[in-house]
Scaffold this active site. Sequence first.
Site, PDB file in Angstrom:
ATOM      1  N   HIS A   1       0.842  -1.198   0.000  1.00  0.00           N
ATOM      2  CA  HIS A   1       0.000   0.000   0.000  1.00  0.00           C
ATOM      3  C   HIS A   1       0.879   1.251   0.000  1.00  0.00           C
ATOM      4  CE1 HIS A   1      -4.051  -1.737   1.604  1.00  0.00           C
ATOM      5  NE2 HIS A   1      -3.558  -2.422   0.587  1.00  0.00           N
TER       6      HIS A   1
ATOM      7  N   TYR B   1      -9.421   5.507   7.274  1.00  0.00           N
ATOM      8  CA  TYR B   1      -9.629   5.874   8.674  1.00  0.00           C
ATOM      9  C   TYR B   1     -10.725   6.930   8.700  1.00  0.00           C
ATOM     10  CZ  TYR B   1      -5.205   3.659  10.079  1.00  0.00           C
ATOM     11  OH  TYR B   1      -4.209   2.769  10.347  1.00  0.00           O
TER      12      TYR B   1
ATOM     13  N   PRO C   1      -4.170   0.222  18.520  1.00  0.00           N
ATOM     14  CA  PRO C   1      -3.855  -0.222  17.151  1.00  0.00           C
ATOM     15  C   PRO C   1      -4.002   0.846  16.073  1.00  0.00           C
ATOM     16  CG  PRO C   1      -5.929  -1.175  17.912  1.00  0.00           C
ATOM     17  CD  PRO C   1      -5.353  -0.438  19.067  1.00  0.00           C
TER      18      PRO C   1
ATOM     19  N   LYS D   1       1.064  -0.151  14.939  1.00  0.00           N
ATOM     20  CA  LYS D   1       2.455  -0.235  15.407  1.00  0.00           C
ATOM     21  C   LYS D   1       2.780  -1.452  16.276  1.00  0.00           C
ATOM     22  CE  LYS D   1       4.292   3.132  13.386  1.00  0.00           C
ATOM     23  NZ  LYS D   1       4.009   2.465  12.118  1.00  0.00           N
TER      24      LYS D   1
ATOM     25  N   TYR E   1       4.121   6.415  10.098  1.00  0.00           N
ATOM     26  CA  TYR E   1       3.279   5.265   9.722  1.00  0.00           C
ATOM     27  C   TYR E   1       4.120   4.187   9.007  1.00  0.00           C
ATOM     28  CZ  TYR E   1      -1.132   2.902   8.693  1.00  0.00           C
ATOM     29  OH  TYR E   1      -2.173   1.998   8.655  1.00  0.00           O
TER      30      TYR E   1
HETATM   31  C1  FAD Z   1      -7.081  -8.270  20.114  1.00  0.00           C
HETATM   32  C2  FAD Z   1      -5.843  -7.635  19.560  1.00  0.00           C
HETATM   33  C3  FAD Z   1      -5.897  -6.966  18.327  1.00  0.00           C
HETATM   34  C4  FAD Z   1      -4.767  -6.356  17.808  1.00  0.00           C
HETATM   35  N1  FAD Z   1      -4.830  -5.689  16.614  1.00  0.00           N
HETATM   36  C5  FAD Z   1      -3.731  -5.071  16.152  1.00  0.00           C
HETATM   37  C6  FAD Z   1      -3.747  -4.354  14.951  1.00  0.00           C
HETATM   38  O1  FAD Z   1      -4.779  -4.254  14.294  1.00  0.00           O
HETATM   39  N2  FAD Z   1      -2.617  -3.751  14.539  1.00  0.00           N
HETATM   40  C7  FAD Z   1      -1.427  -3.827  15.260  1.00  0.00           C
HETATM   41  O2  FAD Z   1      -0.390  -3.309  14.851  1.00  0.00           O
HETATM   42  N3  FAD Z   1      -1.372  -4.523  16.389  1.00  0.00           N
HETATM   43  C8  FAD Z   1      -2.480  -5.134  16.843  1.00  0.00           C
HETATM   44  N4  FAD Z   1      -2.420  -5.812  17.994  1.00  0.00           N
HETATM   45  C9  FAD Z   1      -1.137  -5.886  18.655  1.00  0.00           C
HETATM   46  C10 FAD Z   1      -0.266  -6.988  18.052  1.00  0.00           C
HETATM   47  O3  FAD Z   1      -1.041  -8.093  17.760  1.00  0.00           O
HETATM   48  C11 FAD Z   1       0.812  -7.283  19.064  1.00  0.00           C
HETATM   49  O4  FAD Z   1       1.590  -6.113  19.214  1.00  0.00           O
HETATM   50  C12 FAD Z   1       1.700  -8.462  18.695  1.00  0.00           C
HETATM   51  O5  FAD Z   1       0.979  -9.651  18.752  1.00  0.00           O
HETATM   52  C13 FAD Z   1       2.878  -8.539  19.652  1.00  0.00           C
HETATM   53  O6  FAD Z   1       3.548  -9.749  19.481  1.00  0.00           O
HETATM   54  P1  FAD Z   1       4.245 -10.461  20.690  1.00  0.00           P
HETATM   55  O7  FAD Z   1       4.886 -11.678  20.112  1.00  0.00           O
HETATM   56  O8  FAD Z   1       5.107  -9.504  21.415  1.00  0.00           O
HETATM   57  O9  FAD Z   1       3.099 -10.846  21.706  1.00  0.00           O
HETATM   58  P2  FAD Z   1       1.864 -11.902  21.513  1.00  0.00           P
HETATM   59  O10 FAD Z   1       1.417 -11.932  20.095  1.00  0.00           O
HETATM   60  O11 FAD Z   1       0.874 -11.569  22.562  1.00  0.00           O
HETATM   61  O12 FAD Z   1       2.530 -13.291  21.834  1.00  0.00           O
HETATM   62  C14 FAD Z   1       2.858 -13.671  23.141  1.00  0.00           C
HETATM   63  C15 FAD Z   1       2.823 -15.188  23.233  1.00  0.00           C
HETATM   64  O13 FAD Z   1       3.249 -15.580  24.524  1.00  0.00           O
HETATM   65  C16 FAD Z   1       2.384 -16.602  25.014  1.00  0.00           C
HETATM   66  N5  FAD Z   1       2.431 -16.551  26.480  1.00  0.00           N
HETATM   67  C17 FAD Z   1       1.850 -15.650  27.309  1.00  0.00           C
HETATM   68  N6  FAD Z   1       2.119 -15.938  28.589  1.00  0.00           N
HETATM   69  C18 FAD Z   1       2.888 -17.042  28.586  1.00  0.00           C
HETATM   70  C19 FAD Z   1       3.499 -17.812  29.621  1.00  0.00           C
HETATM   71  N7  FAD Z   1       3.341 -17.486  30.924  1.00  0.00           N
HETATM   72  N8  FAD Z   1       4.211 -18.883  29.255  1.00  0.00           N
HETATM   73  C20 FAD Z   1       4.380 -19.219  27.950  1.00  0.00           C
HETATM   74  N9  FAD Z   1       3.843 -18.516  26.931  1.00  0.00           N
HETATM   75  C21 FAD Z   1       3.098 -17.437  27.242  1.00  0.00           C
HETATM   76  C22 FAD Z   1       1.041 -16.236  24.438  1.00  0.00           C
HETATM   77  O14 FAD Z   1       0.150 -17.342  24.395  1.00  0.00           O
HETATM   78  C23 FAD Z   1       1.417 -15.750  23.047  1.00  0.00           C
HETATM   79  O15 FAD Z   1       1.444 -16.797  22.111  1.00  0.00           O
HETATM   80  C24 FAD Z   1      -3.542  -6.430  18.519  1.00  0.00           C
HETATM   81  C25 FAD Z   1      -3.487  -7.103  19.742  1.00  0.00           C
HETATM   82  C26 FAD Z   1      -4.629  -7.683  20.275  1.00  0.00           C
HETATM   83  C27 FAD Z   1      -4.547  -8.393  21.611  1.00  0.00           C
END
Ligand code: FAD
Length: 389
Positions: A72, A200, A292, A296, A384
């Site tokens: 995009h 948006y 969101p 980011k 962005y």
């Molecule tokens: C509902 C929702 C919608 C979102 N929509 C957007 C969006 O539209 N745009 C955007 O940019 N970002 C969005 N985000 C944010 C984005 O998804 C996150 O920033 C991203 O997933 C971060 O990745 P991560 O690997 O750090 O954490 P996560 O994806 O949360 O991964 C963490 C992992 O650790 C595991 N875990 C947790 N606790 C434990 C434990 N005690 N022991 C072992 N494993 C564990 C979890 O099961 C998970 O698999 C959204 C987040 C949510 C919750």
Amino acid sequence: MRTQVVIVGSGPSGLLLGQLLAMAGIETIILEQKSKDYVLGRIRAGVLEEGTVGLIEQAGAAARLHSEGLVHDGIEIAFEGSRHRIDFKALTGRTVTVYGQTEVTRDLMDARAAIGAPTVYEALDVDLLELESDRPVVRYRKDGEACEIACDYVAGCDGFHGIGRRSIPEDVLRAYERVYPFGWLGVLVDQPPISHELIYVNHRRGFALCSMRSMTRSRYYLQCRLDEHVEDWPDEKFWEELTRRLDPDVVGNLRTGASIEKSIAPLRSFVAEPMRFGRLFLAGDAAHIVPPTGAKGLNLAASDVAYLSRALIERYASGSGAGLDAYPEKALARVWKAVRFSWWMTQTLHRFPESSGFDQKMQAAELEYLFSSKAAQTALAENYVGLPY
Ligand SMILES: Cc1cc2nc3c(=O)[nH]c(=O)nc-3n(C[C@H](O)[C@H](O)[C@H](O)COP(=O)(O)OP(=O)(O)OC[C@H]3O[C@@H](n4cnc5c(N)ncnc54)[C@H](O)[C@@H]3O)c2cc1C
């Protein structure tokens, strides 16, 4: 068991870190509390910065991203009955790629499986011990059995509710938070998107976002109250409300249908400092959450992993811990800029329940300035598409 780096969490940050370290010959074990299918079933982010795409390439997991991702060049912002385009490509020379987080996760899991690196799913009661020593120990339960891994370092990539951040003593950890007085009601539908770019919408009934995951799968969001529930929003009511918030000239392109996922996410900004305690390093949502609106969350997880993987690779290649010492400061410098941008986008595009007449005039002036100033548009565009790292 013994390994070099234990990674807690198989979300995007844990998987990407595991893959970048594996490419450099560093051994990891990933511990994930949920099942593989559960992790793959989570519908979340979908907009990737060029830097994130580059890291997924480095991780050897970008083939499908390049064939199926949608590049995009800009976004549109709708306000008071007209739409204004922010042309990222013209303003910064850079673009973003729309490719679902679920697909990123799947590709990284496949890449990890292909090199035979271990992931323990359904690892329960993960406990991080001896973090201030040079031999941390990680305990967990798998299928009812107690297991223990000795390692050099622990990466807390376990999201906002994980054990990583909670393992840092309270008197060391400092948290900064803003909770917004609304949520996003999201619907995923197997229909073509309303437009070829994201729209948006700042509407007097509340914010809306028309997004997508592919040319046949659309993602729509509505600003909603925090006390609302998914059950309050049958599909027809969702489409009616979205239609009210859209410009008449785009509504004709809206393809509705039965939702395949519907959820409400509260919006918050959160940062925990420091991102290191002894031999534990936090990355991604474990250390920070952004609303969101600026797309980011996933991208910040990727930039943390870029800094952390480089520091660990340097540590194992040369014995120098300088990169690891610098990690929290480097990562947080970029984190705070993304927190500011996400806060600004949220502030500028949503209707706040308690905003005064003055607040509304300020918001309108902010948007009018944005639409009329190339400098303001460039500031939005460069944030962005992603600040450099
Ligand atoms: C509902 C929702 C919608 C979102 N929509 C957007 C969006 O539209 N745009 C955007 O940019 N970002 C969005 N985000 C944010 C984005 O998804 C996150 O920033 C991203 O997933 C971060 O990745 P991560 O690997 O750090 O954490 P996560 O994806 O949360 O991964 C963490 C992992 O650790 C595991 N875990 C947790 N606790 C434990 C434990 N005690 N022991 C072992 N494993 C564990 C979890 O099961 C998970 O698999 C959204 C987040 C949510 C919750």
